[in-house]
Every structure is written in C-alpha cells, then in structure tokens.
Design a protein around this motif. Structure first.
Motif, PDB file in Angstrom:
ATOM      1  N   UNK A   1       0.831  -1.206   0.000  1.00  0.00           N
ATOM      2  CA  UNK A   1       0.000   0.000   0.000  1.00  0.00           C
ATOM      3  C   UNK A   1       0.863   1.251   0.000  1.00  0.00           C
ATOM      4  N   UNK A   2       0.390   2.260  -0.698  1.00  0.00           N
ATOM      5  CA  UNK A   2       1.152   3.492  -0.864  1.00  0.00           C
ATOM      6  C   UNK A   2       0.958   4.402   0.344  1.00  0.00           C
TER       7      UNK A   2
ATOM      8  N   UNK B   1      -3.436  14.726  -7.716  1.00  0.00           N
ATOM      9  CA  UNK B   1      -2.983  14.578  -9.092  1.00  0.00           C
ATOM     10  C   UNK B   1      -1.744  13.715  -9.206  1.00  0.00           C
ATOM     11  N   UNK B   2      -0.865  13.798  -8.206  1.00  0.00           N
ATOM     12  CA  UNK B   2       0.314  12.926  -8.210  1.00  0.00           C
ATOM     13  C   UNK B   2      -0.102  11.466  -8.091  1.00  0.00           C
ATOM     14  N   UNK B   3      -1.080  11.182  -7.228  1.00  0.00           N
ATOM     15  CA  UNK B   3      -1.583   9.802  -7.135  1.00  0.00           C
ATOM     16  C   UNK B   3      -2.137   9.349  -8.482  1.00  0.00           C
TER      17      UNK B   3
ATOM     18  N   UNK C   1      -2.294   5.412  -8.697  1.00  0.00           N
ATOM     19  CA  UNK C   1      -2.649   4.992  -7.342  1.00  0.00           C
ATOM     20  C   UNK C   1      -4.046   5.482  -7.015  1.00  0.00           C
ATOM     21  N   UNK C   2      -4.919   4.564  -6.629  1.00  0.00           N
ATOM     22  CA  UNK C   2      -6.285   4.949  -6.312  1.00  0.00           C
ATOM     23  C   UNK C   2      -6.398   5.672  -4.990  1.00  0.00           C
ATOM     24  N   UNK C   3      -5.778   5.128  -3.952  1.00  0.00           N
ATOM     25  CA  UNK C   3      -5.833   5.737  -2.636  1.00  0.00           C
ATOM     26  C   UNK C   3      -4.529   5.455  -1.900  1.00  0.00           C
ATOM     27  N   UNK C   4      -4.260   6.272  -0.883  1.00  0.00           N
ATOM     28  CA  UNK C   4      -2.986   6.162  -0.175  1.00  0.00           C
ATOM     29  C   UNK C   4      -3.174   6.565   1.279  1.00  0.00           C
TER      30      UNK C   4
ATOM     31  N   UNK D   1     -11.826  12.556  -0.100  1.00  0.00           N
ATOM     32  CA  UNK D   1     -11.927  11.514   0.938  1.00  0.00           C
ATOM     33  C   UNK D   1     -11.754  10.101   0.405  1.00  0.00           C
ATOM     34  N   UNK D   2     -12.120   9.882  -0.867  1.00  0.00           N
ATOM     35  CA  UNK D   2     -11.990   8.537  -1.439  1.00  0.00           C
ATOM     36  C   UNK D   2     -10.549   8.184  -1.784  1.00  0.00           C
TER      37      UNK D   2
END
Length: 277
Positions: free
Chosen positions: A25-26, A85-87, A92-95, A115-116
């Motif tokens: 996980x990121x 935007x970097x994700x 990457x969906x979420x971090x 939040x998502x």
C-alpha cells in the motif's frame, strides 16, 4: 531510494521518488513550508517501507525541483489537489497520507477534498487554521525575515541557527545529517526563498478547517511535540478534537523537527494508524 522522477500534474511537474515494494500500500509524505522531499530522512522512509508501505515523497510546487510559479497565487486547496494529481499520475487509487507542518494542513485538505483517495491520515506538528491555536513563538519569527543565504555554507549555518530555536529539546539533533541535507537542498533549489514566500501566502490565506475536519471519516492520528515553538501543541490538540475518533500522540521534548530518537514513537503511531485503514 529510487531515482527522482517527474509527474505532470495539471500545469506543473512534481519531482518525486519512491521506496518500497510495488505491491505494498502506498504512503505519501507531504513536507512543510519551503522544505523538500529530501527533508524526509532517507532512513525514516526506509523504516516505513520496511513496515510494509510503498513510500512516495515529493517536492511541493514552488520547492525543490518541482515547478516554481513566479508571480502566481494559489491556495492550500490547490496544493492538496496537486497531491491527488500525483496519485493519478502514479496510477494509485488511494494512499495513506502523512503531512508535516504545512504538509499536515495539505494532508488534512486531502482528507476533506478527496476523501476517497485517503486511506488514513497522519497530521504532524500542524494545526487547523483556527485563530488562537498553533501559534508560533515570537523568538522564531525573526528567522522569517533573515536575508537569503547566498552560498551553501551560509545556508547550512542558517539552518543550524534556526533549528537551535525550533528543534527538539528532548532529543539529540543529528547535526552532520542536517548539514548534509541542507547542502543537498541548496543545490536542488538555490533560490528557494521566493517559492517559500508564495507558499507562506497560501498558508496565511487558508481558512479555519475545524468544521470540515468534523466530516473526515478515515483513521486519523495527530502527532505533536510538547516543545514545538513553531506550532504550539494547541494546534495538534485542536486538530485531534476536530476529527471524529482521532488519536492524539504528544511526544515530550519533541520540537518542530524529526530527530532520530523520536522516530520509534512517530513511525509507530503512523503505522498503527495506517493499519486501521
């Protein structure tokens, strides 16, 4: 650490690097005002990676090797959108989102605005924007008006002086590492002062996030030092009070820095919170 790369985010490029395994996980780290990705210590990032996270650190706009915006005006909301935007650019969906000082404000706004995209939130040495909390000690303010260092050595001497005022009283500083990183930061961005001023303008223009933080629904830990003269611990307490279910970790003797002696407490709190996410 892997080599630095660039990601196109809107009309700017963000310099970033990554440590850890691709399948983990990121965890994205957001640094404070005028600081760069190199101010997240390499060994600190490796410990987070060893705990099972793919760690992304980056230069905010107007810092380091990311795009500088002479004459531009922007907000902390824009900087939170940069992080989202970097994700996107990294697929990457979420971090798990971790921010220090101004980076804590940006991390809070990530949880509010996107939040998502946020699996857990860690806000370090930061505040809510509410008047009267998280104030800066007058003895620190004099450093904000010092002239710009013209050489590497002046930059190093200035940082040592600043952290004599803002650093931890209960932990030994690693002065050799401080000097090394300051030298690297000067080489990466020798004209950092103008960008820092624009970031400071964004901080000053930001409103009170208290009400919006009440809608944050991800696991949250707020970490603050009892000896922080840059952002009084009341800022951390206010942040923890604002976020439902947030945990407050007050570290005795910690200032506005990341001394190695405090890493077990800081990393332990971040990773325990991320495990909840």
């Amino acid at each position: 650490m892997s080599g630095e790369k660039y990601a196109r985010v809107g009309g700017i490029e963000l310099c970033h690097d990554v440590v850890g395994n691709d399948g983990d996980p990121v965890m994205v780290l957001i640094m404070g005002l005028g600081f760069q990705l190199v101010h997240w210590p390499d060994a600190f990032c490796r410990r987070l990676a060893d705990a099972g996270y793919r760690v992304v650190r980056f230069d905010n706009r107007d810092a380091g090797r990311s795009t500088h915006r002479p004459g531009a005006r922007y907000t902390l909301d824009d900087m939170a959108d940069d992080t989202a935007g970097l994700l996107d650019a990294l697929g990457v969906g979420s971090a798990h989102v971790v921010g220090a000082s101004m980076g804590g404000m940006i991390a809070q706004l990530m949880a509010i605005r996107h939040p998502d995209r946020v699996r857990s939130l860690a806000s370090l040495m930061s505040t809510t924007g509410r008047r009267g909390v998280g104030r800066t000690s007058p003895r620190v303010l004099r450093h904000l008006f010092a002239r710009r260092p013209r050489t590497e050595e002046e930059s190093i001497e200035r940082r040592v002086r600043v952290f004599a005022d803002v650093g931890s009283t209960g932990f030994e500083p690693d002065l050799d590492e401080m000097r090394r990183v300051t030298r690297e930061a000067f080489r990466r961005d020798p004209d950092a002062r103008d960008g820092r001023r624009r970031q400071h303008r964004a901080v000053r223009a930001a409103g009170d996030r208290t009400e919006a933080l009440g809608r944050v629904g991800v696991p949250t830990v707020v970490i603050h030092g009892s000896a922080d003269p840059m952002c009084h611990p009341s800022g951390g307490r206010a942040t923890a009070d604002a976020v439902p279910g947030a945990r407050f970790e007050l570290i005795e003797g910690l200032g506005h820095d990341l001394p190695p002696g405090a890493w077990p407490r800081i990393i332990g709190a971040i990773t325990a919170n991320a495990a909840r996410g």
